[in-house]
Design a protein around this motif. Structure first.
Motif, PDB file in Angstrom:
ATOM      1  N   GLY A  82      28.089   8.055  17.324  1.00  0.00           N
ATOM      2  CA  GLY A  82      28.521   9.127  16.435  1.00  0.00           C
ATOM      3  C   GLY A  82      29.752   9.881  16.904  1.00  0.00           C
ATOM      4  O   GLY A  82      30.182  10.843  16.243  1.00  0.00           O
ATOM      5  N   ARG A  83      30.363   9.450  17.997  1.00  0.00           N
ATOM      6  CA  ARG A  83      31.526  10.179  18.520  1.00  0.00           C
ATOM      7  C   ARG A  83      32.703  10.136  17.554  1.00  0.00           C
ATOM      8  O   ARG A  83      33.500  11.074  17.488  1.00  0.00           O
ATOM      9  CB  ARG A  83      31.939   9.612  19.877  1.00  0.00           C
ATOM     10  CG  ARG A  83      33.023  10.458  20.556  1.00  0.00           C
ATOM     11  CD  ARG A  83      33.399   9.871  21.901  1.00  0.00           C
ATOM     12  NE  ARG A  83      32.392  10.167  22.893  1.00  0.00           N
ATOM     13  CZ  ARG A  83      32.146   9.400  23.958  1.00  0.00           C
ATOM     14  NH1 ARG A  83      32.831   8.283  24.122  1.00  0.00           N
ATOM     15  NH2 ARG A  83      31.239   9.731  24.844  1.00  0.00           N
ATOM     16  N   ILE A  84      32.798   9.059  16.787  1.00  0.00           N
ATOM     17  CA  ILE A  84      33.888   8.956  15.821  1.00  0.00           C
ATOM     18  C   ILE A  84      33.858  10.112  14.826  1.00  0.00           C
ATOM     19  O   ILE A  84      34.908  10.640  14.424  1.00  0.00           O
ATOM     20  CB  ILE A  84      33.843   7.593  15.082  1.00  0.00           C
ATOM     21  CG1 ILE A  84      35.036   7.458  14.139  1.00  0.00           C
ATOM     22  CG2 ILE A  84      32.524   7.402  14.354  1.00  0.00           C
ATOM     23  CD1 ILE A  84      35.139   6.101  13.483  1.00  0.00           C
ATOM     24  N   ASN A  85      32.664  10.553  14.447  1.00  0.00           N
ATOM     25  CA  ASN A  85      32.534  11.677  13.512  1.00  0.00           C
ATOM     26  C   ASN A  85      32.995  12.979  14.153  1.00  0.00           C
ATOM     27  O   ASN A  85      33.618  13.824  13.496  1.00  0.00           O
ATOM     28  CB  ASN A  85      31.086  11.807  13.039  1.00  0.00           C
ATOM     29  CG  ASN A  85      30.608  10.578  12.298  1.00  0.00           C
ATOM     30  OD1 ASN A  85      31.368   9.955  11.556  1.00  0.00           O
ATOM     31  ND2 ASN A  85      29.356  10.199  12.500  1.00  0.00           N
ATOM     32  N   VAL A  86      32.686  13.144  15.432  1.00  0.00           N
ATOM     33  CA  VAL A  86      33.119  14.338  16.170  1.00  0.00           C
ATOM     34  C   VAL A  86      34.641  14.385  16.234  1.00  0.00           C
ATOM     35  O   VAL A  86      35.266  15.423  15.972  1.00  0.00           O
ATOM     36  CB  VAL A  86      32.524  14.334  17.602  1.00  0.00           C
ATOM     37  CG1 VAL A  86      33.117  15.470  18.434  1.00  0.00           C
ATOM     38  CG2 VAL A  86      31.008  14.451  17.549  1.00  0.00           C
ATOM     39  N   GLN A  88      36.804  12.901  14.273  1.00  0.00           N
ATOM     40  CA  GLN A  88      37.366  13.111  12.940  1.00  0.00           C
ATOM     41  C   GLN A  88      37.318  14.586  12.546  1.00  0.00           C
ATOM     42  O   GLN A  88      38.286  15.128  11.992  1.00  0.00           O
ATOM     43  CB  GLN A  88      36.626  12.259  11.909  1.00  0.00           C
ATOM     44  CG  GLN A  88      37.251  12.318  10.510  1.00  0.00           C
ATOM     45  CD  GLN A  88      36.703  11.245   9.584  1.00  0.00           C
ATOM     46  OE1 GLN A  88      35.700  10.599   9.875  1.00  0.00           O
ATOM     47  NE2 GLN A  88      37.366  11.034   8.455  1.00  0.00           N
ATOM     48  N   LYS A  89      36.202  15.255  12.826  1.00  0.00           N
ATOM     49  CA  LYS A  89      36.085  16.685  12.514  1.00  0.00           C
ATOM     50  C   LYS A  89      37.109  17.506  13.284  1.00  0.00           C
ATOM     51  O   LYS A  89      37.722  18.432  12.743  1.00  0.00           O
ATOM     52  CB  LYS A  89      34.666  17.167  12.846  1.00  0.00           C
ATOM     53  CG  LYS A  89      33.595  16.682  11.884  1.00  0.00           C
ATOM     54  CD  LYS A  89      32.219  17.174  12.304  1.00  0.00           C
ATOM     55  CE  LYS A  89      31.131  16.652  11.366  1.00  0.00           C
ATOM     56  NZ  LYS A  89      29.781  17.102  11.786  1.00  0.00           N
ATOM     57  N   ASN A  92      40.516  17.017  11.788  1.00  0.00           N
ATOM     58  CA  ASN A  92      40.604  17.766  10.530  1.00  0.00           C
ATOM     59  C   ASN A  92      40.822  19.256  10.777  1.00  0.00           C
ATOM     60  O   ASN A  92      41.401  19.952   9.935  1.00  0.00           O
ATOM     61  CB  ASN A  92      39.340  17.559   9.696  1.00  0.00           C
ATOM     62  CG  ASN A  92      39.224  16.151   9.140  1.00  0.00           C
ATOM     63  OD1 ASN A  92      40.209  15.426   9.044  1.00  0.00           O
ATOM     64  ND2 ASN A  92      38.014  15.754   8.769  1.00  0.00           N
ATOM     65  N   CYS A 105      33.717   4.570  21.659  1.00  0.00           N
ATOM     66  CA  CYS A 105      32.863   4.466  20.476  1.00  0.00           C
ATOM     67  C   CYS A 105      32.002   3.222  20.640  1.00  0.00           C
ATOM     68  O   CYS A 105      31.818   2.748  21.758  1.00  0.00           O
ATOM     69  CB  CYS A 105      33.698   4.430  19.203  1.00  0.00           C
ATOM     70  SG  CYS A 105      34.954   3.127  19.225  1.00  0.00           S
ATOM     71  N   GLU A 110      35.090   1.029  14.508  1.00  0.00           N
ATOM     72  CA  GLU A 110      35.176   2.461  14.808  1.00  0.00           C
ATOM     73  C   GLU A 110      36.442   2.777  15.592  1.00  0.00           C
ATOM     74  O   GLU A 110      37.121   3.779  15.330  1.00  0.00           O
ATOM     75  CB  GLU A 110      33.944   2.893  15.613  1.00  0.00           C
ATOM     76  CG  GLU A 110      32.670   3.037  14.805  1.00  0.00           C
ATOM     77  CD  GLU A 110      31.529   3.626  15.628  1.00  0.00           C
ATOM     78  OE1 GLU A 110      30.542   4.081  15.004  1.00  0.00           O
ATOM     79  OE2 GLU A 110      31.622   3.645  16.876  1.00  0.00           O
ATOM     80  N   LYS A 113      39.473   2.730  13.434  1.00  0.00           N
ATOM     81  CA  LYS A 113      39.526   3.931  12.583  1.00  0.00           C
ATOM     82  C   LYS A 113      40.010   5.138  13.380  1.00  0.00           C
ATOM     83  O   LYS A 113      40.809   5.943  12.877  1.00  0.00           O
ATOM     84  CB  LYS A 113      38.147   4.212  11.979  1.00  0.00           C
ATOM     85  CG  LYS A 113      38.150   5.379  11.005  1.00  0.00           C
ATOM     86  CD  LYS A 113      36.793   5.589  10.363  1.00  0.00           C
ATOM     87  CE  LYS A 113      36.820   6.772   9.402  1.00  0.00           C
ATOM     88  NZ  LYS A 113      35.498   6.997   8.756  1.00  0.00           N
TER      89      LYS A 113
END
Length: 321
Positions: A82-86, A88-89, A92, A105, A110, A113
């Protein structure tokens, strides 16, 4: 005052925090860690070291949503899942400079991305494979700078190949100055082991070998009563040896044998130097995310292939952290 965000403050994250507070200039540190247990660990480790408690400002949060201001540097020390989501946030929110723990990742998709997100955000990231900052390996790199080929071998016991391989592959690529490596995982032990971090992660033992155009690397991790890390580096007419845990080393060439300062570099010390380099030069010795991508992709490939061989199932996410 420089501002740093530390996301994840467990075992590794708390060591990063020890390094941050050793910075000479005043720092504002926003620490994101939802686990009360992990926060207690980090605070207890801070109490064990000496630092200027009035110079730095520490803010403790449980969620990224509590971070409001853009910072000068983000250290991401969460688990790989789930580090990719961190990331990305954080992108942003406008953050531009990252130190990211390894493994970055859990898949090539991933990773691809993350590289695209970084490029679109005009951001820059480095992977914390920090043996490049060990004095012994910096010394060895100088001694092997004109060597036409490098052979690096690692013999380790009572440790996880999955977790540690990226460190030594990066060391090898740095010494050989070549990231185009092809790995072979056929000599991994025919068993999948549970990682101490839980069922989501696996442990691997056995041997990995790899080749570049001119150089060769072999990593052998086996069971043992106690942990050990023995590293040997060969060139045409020279050899270096490092026992990392005993902090002993030597170098031999035609002039004879000399001892090497083999002091082990800990995250609680090295991250201080890494941050100083980034703040001063907007660069450091760590590999960039782009540099490290080929090493990660090869590890994903051989470990996933090994899992399919043993368990007879395809996996999309490589279960290492």
């Amino acid at each position: 005052m420089k501002k740093i965000i530390l996301v994840g403050c467990g075992n590794i994250g708390s060591r990063h925090l020890q390094a941050i507070v050793k910075l000479k200039n005043a720092i504002s540190v926003e620490i994101v860690e939802p686990s009360v247990k992990a926060q207690r660990l980090a605070k207890s480790r801070l109490n064990k070291i000496k630092y200027n408690k009035t110079a730095h400002k520490l803010f403790w949060y449980k969620s990224l949503s509590e971070i409001k201001n853009q910072n000068d540097l983000v250290i991401v020390a969460t688990n790989s899942q789930g580090r990719i989501n961190v990331i990305q946030k954080l992108l942003n929110l406008g953050h531009k400079r990252f130190i990211i723990e390894k493994i970055v990742c859990q898949s090539s998709d991933e990773y691809k991305k993350i590289l695209l997100l970084m490029k679109n955000s005009h951001a820059k990231g480095w992977v914390n494979t920090n043996r490049r900052y060990f004095e012994a390996y910096q010394n060895i790199k100088e001694k092997f700078v004109d060597s036409e080929y490098i052979h690096l071998s690692v013999f380790a016991s009572n440790s996880d190949l999955g977790t540690n391989a990226i460190h030594f592959l990066d060391l090898f690529s740095w010494l050989a100055e070549d990231y185009k490596i092809k790995l072979n995982g056929e000599f991994l032990v025919n068993q999948i082991f549970e990682n101490k971090k839980g069922k989501l992660y696996k442990k691997f033992i056995g041997t990995i070998i790899g080749f570049t155009k001119n150089s060769f690397v072999s990593l052998t991790f086996s069971p043992g009563k106690k942990e050990s890390f023995l590293i040997k580096i060969f060139g045409e007419d020279r050899v270096a040896s490092i026992n990392e845990l005993e902090e002993k080393g030597y170098f031999i060439n035609f002039k004879g044998k000399v001892k090497l300062n083999a002091k082990f570099g800990h995250t609680s010390e090295l991250t201080t130097k890494i941050i100083q380099d980034i703040f001063l030069k907007d660069d450091c010795l760590l590999p960039t995310l782009k540099d490290s991508s080929s090493l990660h992709k090869e590890l994903f490939r051989i470990f996933n292939k090994h899992i399919k061989k043993i368990l007879n199932k395809d996996v999309k996410l490589c279960p290492i952290t």
